[in-house]
Design a protein around this motif. Sequence first.
Motif, PDB file in Angstrom:
ATOM      1  N   PRO A  12     -11.391   7.549   1.108  1.00  0.00           N
ATOM      2  CA  PRO A  12     -10.376   6.552   1.481  1.00  0.00           C
ATOM      3  C   PRO A  12      -9.740   5.848   0.277  1.00  0.00           C
ATOM      4  CG  PRO A  12     -12.284   6.333   2.888  1.00  0.00           C
ATOM      5  CD  PRO A  12     -12.642   7.335   1.835  1.00  0.00           C
ATOM      6  N   LYS A  13     -10.451   5.812  -0.845  1.00  0.00           N
ATOM      7  CA  LYS A  13      -9.891   5.118  -2.016  1.00  0.00           C
ATOM      8  C   LYS A  13      -9.562   6.017  -3.196  1.00  0.00           C
ATOM      9  CE  LYS A  13     -11.427   0.336  -1.737  1.00  0.00           C
ATOM     10  NZ  LYS A  13     -12.535  -0.561  -2.041  1.00  0.00           N
ATOM     11  N   ARG A  31      -4.868   9.197  -1.654  1.00  0.00           N
ATOM     12  CA  ARG A  31      -4.784   7.778  -2.018  1.00  0.00           C
ATOM     13  C   ARG A  31      -5.533   7.527  -3.301  1.00  0.00           C
ATOM     14  NH1 ARG A  31      -5.508   4.520   3.646  1.00  0.00           N
ATOM     15  NH2 ARG A  31      -3.792   5.607   4.637  1.00  0.00           N
ATOM     16  N   ILE A  33      -6.681   4.151  -4.831  1.00  0.00           N
ATOM     17  CA  ILE A  33      -6.734   2.680  -4.833  1.00  0.00           C
ATOM     18  C   ILE A  33      -8.135   2.161  -5.174  1.00  0.00           C
ATOM     19  CG2 ILE A  33      -4.764   2.285  -3.273  1.00  0.00           C
ATOM     20  CD1 ILE A  33      -6.824   2.038  -0.968  1.00  0.00           C
ATOM     21  N   PRO A  34      -8.855   2.807  -6.093  1.00  0.00           N
ATOM     22  CA  PRO A  34     -10.200   2.279  -6.401  1.00  0.00           C
ATOM     23  C   PRO A  34     -10.102   0.979  -7.208  1.00  0.00           C
ATOM     24  CG  PRO A  34      -9.670   4.047  -7.924  1.00  0.00           C
ATOM     25  CD  PRO A  34      -8.521   3.956  -6.943  1.00  0.00           C
ATOM     26  N   GLU A  35     -11.152   0.142  -7.129  1.00  0.00           N
ATOM     27  CA  GLU A  35     -11.172  -1.082  -7.941  1.00  0.00           C
ATOM     28  C   GLU A  35     -11.281  -0.691  -9.414  1.00  0.00           C
ATOM     29  OE1 GLU A  35     -13.301  -1.148  -5.067  1.00  0.00           O
ATOM     30  OE2 GLU A  35     -11.597  -2.168  -4.109  1.00  0.00           O
ATOM     31  N   GLU A  66      -0.031   9.096  -1.388  1.00  0.00           N
ATOM     32  CA  GLU A  66       0.454   8.264  -0.300  1.00  0.00           C
ATOM     33  C   GLU A  66       0.493   6.797  -0.757  1.00  0.00           C
ATOM     34  OE1 GLU A  66      -0.856   7.284   4.304  1.00  0.00           O
ATOM     35  OE2 GLU A  66      -2.218   8.334   2.957  1.00  0.00           O
ATOM     36  N   TYR A  67      -0.575   6.398  -1.444  1.00  0.00           N
ATOM     37  CA  TYR A  67      -0.664   5.060  -2.020  1.00  0.00           C
ATOM     38  C   TYR A  67      -1.329   5.156  -3.381  1.00  0.00           C
ATOM     39  CZ  TYR A  67      -0.338   3.221   2.783  1.00  0.00           C
ATOM     40  OH  TYR A  67       0.058   2.909   4.041  1.00  0.00           O
ATOM     41  N   PHE A  68      -0.919   4.312  -4.302  1.00  0.00           N
ATOM     42  CA  PHE A  68      -1.761   4.095  -5.480  1.00  0.00           C
ATOM     43  C   PHE A  68      -1.645   2.651  -5.930  1.00  0.00           C
ATOM     44  CE2 PHE A  68       1.244   4.124  -9.069  1.00  0.00           C
ATOM     45  CZ  PHE A  68       2.342   4.800  -8.541  1.00  0.00           C
TER      46      PHE A  68
ATOM     47  N   SER B  27     -16.380  -4.529  -3.124  1.00  0.00           N
ATOM     48  CA  SER B  27     -15.672  -3.272  -2.918  1.00  0.00           C
ATOM     49  C   SER B  27     -15.803  -2.808  -1.450  1.00  0.00           C
ATOM     50  CB  SER B  27     -16.255  -2.229  -3.869  1.00  0.00           C
ATOM     51  OG  SER B  27     -15.505  -1.064  -3.831  1.00  0.00           O
ATOM     52  N   LYS B  52       3.725   0.623   4.752  1.00  0.00           N
ATOM     53  CA  LYS B  52       3.268   0.951   3.397  1.00  0.00           C
ATOM     54  C   LYS B  52       3.339  -0.247   2.474  1.00  0.00           C
ATOM     55  CE  LYS B  52       3.839   5.845   3.120  1.00  0.00           C
ATOM     56  NZ  LYS B  52       4.537   6.975   2.584  1.00  0.00           N
ATOM     57  N   ASN B  56       0.245  -1.875   0.575  1.00  0.00           N
ATOM     58  CA  ASN B  56       0.250  -2.008  -0.883  1.00  0.00           C
ATOM     59  C   ASN B  56       0.000  -3.436  -1.337  1.00  0.00           C
ATOM     60  OD1 ASN B  56       0.694   0.381  -2.489  1.00  0.00           O
ATOM     61  ND2 ASN B  56       2.610   0.634  -1.404  1.00  0.00           N
ATOM     62  N   VAL B  59      -3.621  -4.372  -0.731  1.00  0.00           N
ATOM     63  CA  VAL B  59      -4.512  -3.772  -1.745  1.00  0.00           C
ATOM     64  C   VAL B  59      -4.468  -4.602  -3.027  1.00  0.00           C
ATOM     65  CG1 VAL B  59      -4.849  -1.791  -3.305  1.00  0.00           C
ATOM     66  CG2 VAL B  59      -4.413  -1.397  -0.870  1.00  0.00           C
ATOM     67  N   GLN B  63      -7.491  -6.829  -4.551  1.00  0.00           N
ATOM     68  CA  GLN B  63      -8.051  -6.446  -5.842  1.00  0.00           C
ATOM     69  C   GLN B  63      -7.808  -7.515  -6.906  1.00  0.00           C
ATOM     70  OE1 GLN B  63      -6.972  -2.235  -6.183  1.00  0.00           O
ATOM     71  NE2 GLN B  63      -8.668  -1.728  -4.827  1.00  0.00           N
ATOM     72  N   TYR B  66     -10.735  -9.582  -6.263  1.00  0.00           N
ATOM     73  CA  TYR B  66     -11.921  -8.862  -6.760  1.00  0.00           C
ATOM     74  C   TYR B  66     -12.048  -9.014  -8.278  1.00  0.00           C
ATOM     75  CZ  TYR B  66     -15.066  -4.927  -7.727  1.00  0.00           C
ATOM     76  OH  TYR B  66     -16.107  -4.140  -8.161  1.00  0.00           O
ATOM     77  N   HIS B  67     -10.917  -8.863  -8.980  1.00  0.00           N
ATOM     78  CA  HIS B  67     -10.976  -8.889 -10.442  1.00  0.00           C
ATOM     79  C   HIS B  67     -10.911 -10.290 -11.033  1.00  0.00           C
ATOM     80  CE1 HIS B  67     -10.909  -4.596 -10.941  1.00  0.00           C
ATOM     81  NE2 HIS B  67      -9.793  -4.467 -10.238  1.00  0.00           N
TER      82      HIS B  67
END
Lengths: 128, 189
Positions: A12-13, A31, A33-35, A66-68, B27, B52, B56, B59, B63, B66-67
């Motif tokens: 998923p990420k 996708r 989208i990892p931390e 699709e997403y980043f 996470s 989308k 976005n 996310v 994050q 998170y950071h």
Amino acid sequence: MNMEPIIIEGSPKTPTVHFDANEGVFKLEGRSIPENSVEFYKPLVDWLDKYKEGPLPRTVVEIKLEYFNTSSSKCILDVFKKLELIHKSKNEVEIKWYYEEDDEDMLEAGEDYESIIRVPFEMIEIVE
Amino acid sequence: MSFNVESYFKDLQKDDVIFSYKGDISSDVINIILDTVEKKTVVASDTSRIRKKVYNVLVESLQNLYHHADTVPADFEDQESGRFGLIALKKCTRGYMITAGNFVKNNKVAKLGEKLEKINNSSAEDIKELYKFILHHQKISPKGGGGLGLVDIARKTGNNLEYKFYDYNDAYSFFSLSIKINPLEKVNN
């Protein structure tokens, strides 16, 4: 060239990766989208660093995301910088940047890279 | 009286809230939130474009928490959360709004405020150039952030970053950030 391919299932990420030095078509799909994107991308960047020592005459890289996230965006640039070096040493390199219909953000992201990296890009719209 | 996180969070839930959460931003928590929101925002009338954008912005907001969320003040009720933050997604008359909140040490307030002001006072074209500049020239920080999150949010939504620093105590403020995501084309672009 005798190199172990990198084949990673998507999560998923994180994207699906298919980098095989014998095929000359490298794929990054899904996708991203990892931390901690460095952790994910460092092996890919290192792999390309080795590949550039003896690349195929033509290398095509297909990016179908699709997403980043913004953390991945820098890592993707690092991947492209390696491709730029391969291109500089007189090998054919092409980046195919896919984006879904109406996703102008993804198209613009591709155009950002195109303006920074000296490698031919092709922008390809995925029509459903 | 100092800022009360609990009542702020309650106020956020008054309107058409689709999703809200407060607590530790790990996470795994981010995975669960994204998964939940993705299932909830599949509204027939929405285009894939706005879905989308919402995803976005969510996310990047999560994050950022998170950071960058600071450790909580010593007198705060939730001492368990390593990274405390709150997040809410609301439906507005037009589009969506995402609100994120976290504690910030007071000595960082001025710098963060300046960054936000710089983004809010930039044209769409300047934001695009700023994004490319940071992408090209700035290394990923040891924390893992790229310094691009806020710029990316402003660029994708075309809207100002509405923010506020609430006084908490001598050492801490509570930072809230609200972002609107409109259904139509971006303005000024």
